[in-house]
Every structure is written in structure tokens, then in C-alpha cells.
Motif scaffolding. Sequence first.
Motif, PDB file in Angstrom:
ATOM      1  N   ASP A  30     -26.335  -3.604 -28.155  1.00 35.64           N
ATOM      2  CA  ASP A  30     -25.816  -3.331 -29.491  1.00 35.64           C
ATOM      3  C   ASP A  30     -25.556  -1.860 -29.771  1.00 35.64           C
ATOM      4  O   ASP A  30     -25.312  -1.476 -30.914  1.00 35.64           O
ATOM      5  CB  ASP A  30     -26.781  -3.885 -30.558  1.00 35.64           C
ATOM      6  CG  ASP A  30     -28.197  -3.337 -30.412  1.00 35.64           C
ATOM      7  OD1 ASP A  30     -28.470  -2.639 -29.419  1.00 35.64           O
ATOM      8  OD2 ASP A  30     -29.036  -3.632 -31.288  1.00 35.64           O
ATOM      9  N   HIS A 243     -35.281  -8.437 -29.521  1.00 30.12           N
ATOM     10  CA  HIS A 243     -35.477  -9.716 -30.201  1.00 30.12           C
ATOM     11  C   HIS A 243     -36.942 -10.123 -30.197  1.00 30.12           C
ATOM     12  O   HIS A 243     -37.424 -10.736 -31.156  1.00 30.12           O
ATOM     13  CB  HIS A 243     -34.611 -10.798 -29.558  1.00 30.12           C
ATOM     14  CG  HIS A 243     -33.196 -10.791 -30.017  1.00 30.12           C
ATOM     15  ND1 HIS A 243     -32.716 -11.646 -30.977  1.00 30.12           N
ATOM     16  CD2 HIS A 243     -32.141  -9.998 -29.681  1.00 30.12           C
ATOM     17  CE1 HIS A 243     -31.438 -11.408 -31.206  1.00 30.12           C
ATOM     18  NE2 HIS A 243     -31.063 -10.407 -30.422  1.00 30.12           N
ATOM     19  N   GLN A 248     -35.823  -1.689 -32.608  1.00 25.42           N
ATOM     20  CA  GLN A 248     -34.680  -1.208 -31.863  1.00 25.42           C
ATOM     21  C   GLN A 248     -35.109  -0.225 -30.777  1.00 25.42           C
ATOM     22  O   GLN A 248     -36.041   0.564 -30.964  1.00 25.42           O
ATOM     23  CB  GLN A 248     -33.713  -0.496 -32.805  1.00 25.42           C
ATOM     24  CG  GLN A 248     -32.913  -1.420 -33.698  1.00 25.42           C
ATOM     25  CD  GLN A 248     -31.619  -1.863 -33.041  1.00 25.42           C
ATOM     26  OE1 GLN A 248     -31.114  -1.225 -32.122  1.00 25.42           O
ATOM     27  NE2 GLN A 248     -31.068  -2.962 -33.518  1.00 25.42           N
ATOM     28  N   THR A 277     -24.272  -4.916 -40.517  1.00 26.20           N
ATOM     29  CA  THR A 277     -24.592  -5.121 -39.107  1.00 26.20           C
ATOM     30  C   THR A 277     -26.103  -5.201 -38.936  1.00 26.20           C
ATOM     31  O   THR A 277     -26.879  -4.740 -39.782  1.00 26.20           O
ATOM     32  CB  THR A 277     -24.065  -3.954 -38.238  1.00 26.20           C
ATOM     33  OG1 THR A 277     -24.711  -2.731 -38.647  1.00 26.20           O
ATOM     34  CG2 THR A 277     -22.555  -3.807 -38.387  1.00 26.20           C
ATOM     35  N   ARG A 278     -26.506  -5.762 -37.827  1.00 28.89           N
ATOM     36  CA  ARG A 278     -27.933  -5.844 -37.513  1.00 28.89           C
ATOM     37  C   ARG A 278     -28.533  -4.447 -37.387  1.00 28.89           C
ATOM     38  O   ARG A 278     -29.660  -4.204 -37.818  1.00 28.89           O
ATOM     39  CB  ARG A 278     -28.107  -6.638 -36.215  1.00 28.89           C
ATOM     40  CG  ARG A 278     -29.530  -6.756 -35.700  1.00 28.89           C
ATOM     41  CD  ARG A 278     -29.589  -7.676 -34.486  1.00 28.89           C
ATOM     42  NE  ARG A 278     -30.868  -7.594 -33.815  1.00 28.89           N
ATOM     43  CZ  ARG A 278     -31.164  -6.718 -32.864  1.00 28.89           C
ATOM     44  NH1 ARG A 278     -30.253  -5.838 -32.485  1.00 28.89           N
ATOM     45  NH2 ARG A 278     -32.354  -6.696 -32.297  1.00 28.89           N
ATOM     46  N   TYR A 279     -27.786  -3.527 -36.796  1.00 29.15           N
ATOM     47  CA  TYR A 279     -28.252  -2.148 -36.628  1.00 29.15           C
ATOM     48  C   TYR A 279     -28.486  -1.505 -37.993  1.00 29.15           C
ATOM     49  O   TYR A 279     -29.515  -0.859 -38.225  1.00 29.15           O
ATOM     50  CB  TYR A 279     -27.212  -1.360 -35.835  1.00 29.15           C
ATOM     51  CG  TYR A 279     -27.630   0.036 -35.421  1.00 29.15           C
ATOM     52  CD1 TYR A 279     -28.136   0.289 -34.149  1.00 29.15           C
ATOM     53  CD2 TYR A 279     -27.506   1.118 -36.288  1.00 29.15           C
ATOM     54  CE1 TYR A 279     -28.508   1.568 -33.760  1.00 29.15           C
ATOM     55  CE2 TYR A 279     -27.874   2.403 -35.909  1.00 29.15           C
ATOM     56  CZ  TYR A 279     -28.375   2.622 -34.640  1.00 29.15           C
ATOM     57  OH  TYR A 279     -28.743   3.897 -34.268  1.00 29.15           O
ATOM     58  N   SER A 281     -29.034  -3.004 -40.889  1.00 33.74           N
ATOM     59  CA  SER A 281     -30.163  -3.660 -41.558  1.00 33.74           C
ATOM     60  C   SER A 281     -31.491  -3.121 -41.033  1.00 33.74           C
ATOM     61  O   SER A 281     -32.431  -2.885 -41.805  1.00 33.74           O
ATOM     62  CB  SER A 281     -30.096  -5.179 -41.356  1.00 33.74           C
ATOM     63  OG  SER A 281     -28.925  -5.716 -41.948  1.00 33.74           O
ATOM     64  N   TYR A 282     -31.561  -2.935 -39.738  1.00 31.62           N
ATOM     65  CA  TYR A 282     -32.778  -2.373 -39.147  1.00 31.62           C
ATOM     66  C   TYR A 282     -33.014  -0.968 -39.666  1.00 31.62           C
ATOM     67  O   TYR A 282     -34.153  -0.605 -40.012  1.00 31.62           O
ATOM     68  CB  TYR A 282     -32.649  -2.359 -37.623  1.00 31.62           C
ATOM     69  CG  TYR A 282     -33.805  -1.667 -36.936  1.00 31.62           C
ATOM     70  CD1 TYR A 282     -35.011  -2.331 -36.736  1.00 31.62           C
ATOM     71  CD2 TYR A 282     -33.700  -0.343 -36.501  1.00 31.62           C
ATOM     72  CE1 TYR A 282     -36.080  -1.697 -36.111  1.00 31.62           C
ATOM     73  CE2 TYR A 282     -34.758   0.290 -35.877  1.00 31.62           C
ATOM     74  CZ  TYR A 282     -35.948  -0.385 -35.685  1.00 31.62           C
ATOM     75  OH  TYR A 282     -37.004   0.250 -35.082  1.00 31.62           O
TER      76      TYR A 282
END
Length: 292
Positions: A30, A243, A248, A277-279, A281-282
Motif C-alpha cells: 500500500d 493486517h 502500518q 484510503t486505508r492509509y 484512516s490509519y
Amino acid sequence: MKGIVLAGGSGTRLYPLTLAISKQILPIFDKPMLYYPLSILMRAGIRDILMISTPRDLPVFEALLGDGGEFGVNFSYAVQAAPKGLAEAFIIGREFIGDDSVAMILGDNLYFGDGLTDLCRAAADRDDGASVFAYQVEDPQRYGVVSFDPCTGKAIRIVEKPQFPESDWAVTGLYFYNNDVVRIAAGITPSERGELEITAVNNAYLERGLLQVAQLGRGYAWLDTGTHESLHDAASFVRTIEHRQGMQIACLEEIGLEMGWLDPDRARTRAAMLGNTRYASYLHRRIRDLVS
């Protein structure tokens, strides 16, 4: 200490993926590949970093990274016109390095392991000599191979891409040097391949008794992402860890926050820019965790 990321070369082993773009821009799950080596330098406490790449690819790195302010660091840029060897980075970066010590990492190397940050910070804090890292591999013929004295455990020689390796310990693409490296790199003779080999630099320190070789054993991962297979392996590895742990690997903004280099408000603006994006949100979550 200054830092250098060497991200040159043409990436021919990855054709056709790299016909029009640098391999260091390719994704490792990612994030761009380049984020992973940058994260190692940042976690070692290095804030001033020189990016060295080809005339074609350097503008893409500048577009991706800017001046480093989004991560709390300072990026400079320099061109390596042709692949003349890893040690040429210290000649290209002579003015950037100045009177400081320097760490260099290759732009296609990924490291992971508990305790790695401590090892890198210890190497960065050394006043004299050099520190490198060795890792056991199945195909040592592809690397600079280090041999150890069976009694003392100390490194005794390093041979570049040997036909008959004396060990299976490869010197990885992460190097910490005192300021003498600028003079040493300028004085080495090109190899038969016409390149200024980093092994020649390491052996110059080894001959003076000033090279420390740390062996990365069980619990560490080192991936050289120069082939299609290793690129896939690295992406699978990162996906599995992220996951499983919910954390991250190589989130540069997170590292900048943890180091106290990045203002939280600027990090929030950055996270908003990264969209849904997941990034992003993290990053929002880590800002809340670190600032609250």
C-alpha cells in the motif's frame, strides 16, 4: 548524521514494469517502495536526507516527496547520471555530507524486525568507523559476502559476488560511516565492472579494524525487491504483518509525529489530503493516539 537514499539504476530485471518508471516508485502493498528505506533512516534519528537517482526519475521523487516537510524531514536531491557503483553516492553527496557522518540505504531494500531501530541508532551514534548489517541468504553469489572468524565471531573479509562463497552471510544495503567515507570513496579503484564497489569501501574500514558487522538473525526480515518474485514476496509480507497487527509499516508521517518532528495540525492536513484510503484512516488514528 546525514542520510542518503540511493535510488538509481534502470531496473532491467523488472522489465516491463520499469520501462517508464523507477522501480522505487512501484508499490510494496500500500505504499511506494521508497517509503520503506526512508522509514529506516528516519527511525535511526536522521532528518536530513539526500535522494540520489537518475535524470529521468528524480523529478518523480521530488513530486512524491517534496521538501520533506509533510513528514517532518528535509529532502535534498542529486543526479547519478549513470550507474557507476554504490560508492559513487559519497562522491555525488560530498557537499551534502559536509563534515558529518552519513548513513546510506538502497532504495529497493526493506527491513523489518523488533530491535532494528535500536541497532540503527547505535550505529548512528558511533563516533568512529563503520557499521553494516549481514543477513543469511540462499543465493550469496548475488551479494557481497562476509566471512567471520569462527573463534572470535568478527568479520575477516568481504568478497563481492563470489563464485564460491565462503559463507551465506550477505552484506545488506544499509551502511553507516564516519566522515572518512568521503575520502575513501574518492580513492577506490573501479572494479572490472567499471563500478565503484561498496565492498571496496567496507574492506577499507575492515583493514583498519574499524568495521562493525551486525548479524541480523532470526526475527529479522531483509528483502531486496529487485525481481518480480521478491517484489511479490515483499508485498505479501507487508500485507500479512499490517493486517495481523493493525499497524502500518513505514508510515512516514507517523514516524515524523513519533520523533517530534511533525506538527500534528500539519499531519491532520496531510491525512485529509490522502482522502478516503486505508492509509489516511490509519494516520488519523495514529494522530489521535499520539496527540491525546
